[in-house]
Design a protein around this motif. Structure first.
Motif, mmCIF file in Angstrom:
data_model
loop_
_atom_site.group_PDB
_atom_site.id
_atom_site.type_symbol
_atom_site.label_atom_id
_atom_site.label_comp_id
_atom_site.label_asym_id
_atom_site.label_seq_id
_atom_site.Cartn_x
_atom_site.Cartn_y
_atom_site.Cartn_z
ATOM 1 N N ILE A 53 0.849 -1.186 0.000
ATOM 2 C CA ILE A 53 0.000 0.000 0.000
ATOM 3 C C ILE A 53 0.888 1.240 0.000
ATOM 4 O O ILE A 53 1.790 1.370 0.828
ATOM 5 N N VAL A 54 0.624 2.134 -0.947
ATOM 6 C CA VAL A 54 1.322 3.415 -1.009
ATOM 7 C C VAL A 54 0.360 4.475 -0.476
ATOM 8 O O VAL A 54 -0.623 4.822 -1.127
ATOM 9 N N PHE A 55 0.627 4.933 0.740
ATOM 10 C CA PHE A 55 -0.251 5.904 1.385
ATOM 11 C C PHE A 55 0.136 7.324 0.981
ATOM 12 O O PHE A 55 1.322 7.658 0.888
ATOM 13 N N LEU A 151 -4.242 6.410 17.898
ATOM 14 C CA LEU A 151 -3.438 6.585 19.109
ATOM 15 C C LEU A 151 -3.106 5.248 19.761
ATOM 16 O O LEU A 151 -1.943 4.971 20.095
ATOM 17 N N THR A 152 -4.107 4.384 19.927
ATOM 18 C CA THR A 152 -3.884 3.106 20.608
ATOM 19 C C THR A 152 -3.590 1.958 19.649
ATOM 20 O O THR A 152 -3.097 0.908 20.054
ATOM 21 N N GLY A 153 -3.921 2.153 18.371
ATOM 22 C CA GLY A 153 -3.751 1.087 17.392
ATOM 23 C C GLY A 153 -4.954 0.171 17.275
ATOM 24 O O GLY A 153 -4.948 -0.780 16.481
ATOM 25 N N ASN A 154 -6.002 0.454 18.036
ATOM 26 C CA ASN A 154 -7.194 -0.379 18.021
ATOM 27 C C ASN A 154 -7.799 -0.464 16.614
ATOM 28 O O ASN A 154 -8.123 0.548 15.997
ATOM 29 N N ASN A 155 -7.950 -1.688 16.111
ATOM 30 C CA ASN A 155 -8.589 -2.001 14.829
ATOM 31 C C ASN A 155 -7.802 -1.528 13.610
ATOM 32 O O ASN A 155 -8.302 -1.621 12.474
ATOM 33 N N VAL A 156 -6.591 -1.031 13.796
ATOM 34 C CA VAL A 156 -5.794 -0.547 12.656
ATOM 35 C C VAL A 156 -5.368 -1.707 11.756
ATOM 36 O O VAL A 156 -5.349 -1.576 10.525
ATOM 37 N N ALA A 157 -5.031 -2.853 12.339
ATOM 38 C CA ALA A 157 -4.649 -4.011 11.531
ATOM 39 C C ALA A 157 -5.800 -4.437 10.614
ATOM 40 O O ALA A 157 -5.584 -4.782 9.443
ATOM 41 N N HIS A 158 -7.023 -4.399 11.137
ATOM 42 C CA HIS A 158 -8.189 -4.727 10.309
ATOM 43 C C HIS A 158 -8.351 -3.707 9.187
ATOM 44 O O HIS A 158 -8.668 -4.065 8.048
ATOM 45 N N GLU A 161 -6.084 -4.526 6.360
ATOM 46 C CA GLU A 161 -6.615 -5.639 5.567
ATOM 47 C C GLU A 161 -7.692 -5.154 4.598
ATOM 48 O O GLU A 161 -7.729 -5.562 3.427
ATOM 49 N N VAL A 162 -8.556 -4.273 5.084
ATOM 50 C CA VAL A 162 -9.631 -3.733 4.256
ATOM 51 C C VAL A 162 -9.053 -2.924 3.093
ATOM 52 O O VAL A 162 -9.469 -3.083 1.938
#
Length: 297
Positions: A53-55, A151-158, A161-162
């Protein structure tokens, strides 16, 4: 294998830069609680076993009052039509207003996949979040809606993937060791500006800029010699940056030097001076020199 471009767009202070830094794992964009911190599009690359992914982190979309702000908003708006996925980052802790409406209107021209990212859910209750999701889901047909906390990283991995699933099939666009397109001088200037934002009064962030006058690698690359100028717009702002007896400019220099050393993994000599440049935000030539890019029309 999937690869492509994802644009992070949103209102000032929505947390786009914090999200970019969280995902790539390296601090590419400076972060501040002051709005309009990001002034240029910043490219950041994240590699995965099954893709890349190129952000594109863009300046916050706002009503421009100076030539600099016009360039900033142009950079963000132009990115909408240039990428494979448009990721709209919205501060879930704020009530929807005219600024969000303007952002949503801009997205009407987006023909690629559009992801709604509701950021800062760590400080929002579910009771408040669910009605917001329901309201925004009716604004357009989003490809996905993903709540996260940069900030916490919550749900960032998901979220990653999306985003990857929405990209076209294809080989990596950049080598696996490629991280960003930001020149080293630009990275240094931004690290210094971050400390100016952090340590000065509220009225200064919009009227300060940093230019690297001299960038020299010495001692076989074991030392960086950096000479930078901090621009302010009024003579009365100069002592604010310098501080009593030069105390504040020393604090800015010390904090910035540590950030630069950590990024480049080498010793750093950093010299800072403060210069008054009236109306620099409307000076096209200086904006060019500062790297605030013009967008092709």
């Amino acid at each position: 294998m999937r690869s492509g471009f994802v644009s992070l767009i949103g209102r000032p202070n929505a947390g786009k830069s914090s999200l970019l830094n969280r995902i790539v794992g390296v601090k590419l964009a400076i972060v501040s609680d002051k709005p309009q911190t990001t002034r240029n599009r910043i490219l950041g690359v994240k590699n995965y076993p099954d893709g890349q992914i190129v952000f594109v982190d863009t300046p916050g979309i706002h009503r421009p009052l100076h030539r600099m702000n016009v360039r900033m908003v142009d950079a963000a708006v132009e990115s909408i039509g240039e990428v494979d996925v448009v990721a709209a980052v919205v501060d879930a802790s704020e009530s929807p207003g005219a600024g969000l409406r303007y952002l949503l209107d801009l997205l009407k021209d987006a023909h690629s996949a559009t992801i709604l990212i509701l950021n800062k859910v760590d400080i929002v209750s579910k009771k408040r979040l669910l009605p917001l999701v329901d309201q925004l889901s009716k604004e357009r047909e989003w490809t996905h809606i993903v709540p996260v906390s940069a900030l916490t990283g919550n749900n960032v991995a998901h979220l990653e993937e999306v985003l990857l699933s929405c990209l076209p099939e294809g080989e990596r666009l950049y080598p696996e060791d490629f991280l960003t397109d930001q020149p080293e001088r630009a990275m240094v200037a931004e690290m210094v500006r971050e400390q100016v934002l952090r340590l000065t009064h509220a009225e200064l962030p919009f009227s300060t800029a940093v230019m690297v006058d001299h960038f020299e690698e010495a001692n076989d690359g074991k030392l960086l010699r950096l000479y930078c100028t901090i621009f302010v717009e009024r003579e009365s702002q100069k002592p604010i940056v310098i501080g009593r007896g030069g105390d504040l400019i020393k604090q800015i220099g010390t904090a910035a030097r540590l950030e630069i050393q950590n990024f480049f993994q080498t010793k750093v000599f950093l010299d800072l001076r403060v210069s008054v440049k009236d109306s620099w935000r409307d000076d096209e030539r200086l904006l060019d020199n500062l790297g605030v890019k013009r967008q092709d029309r």
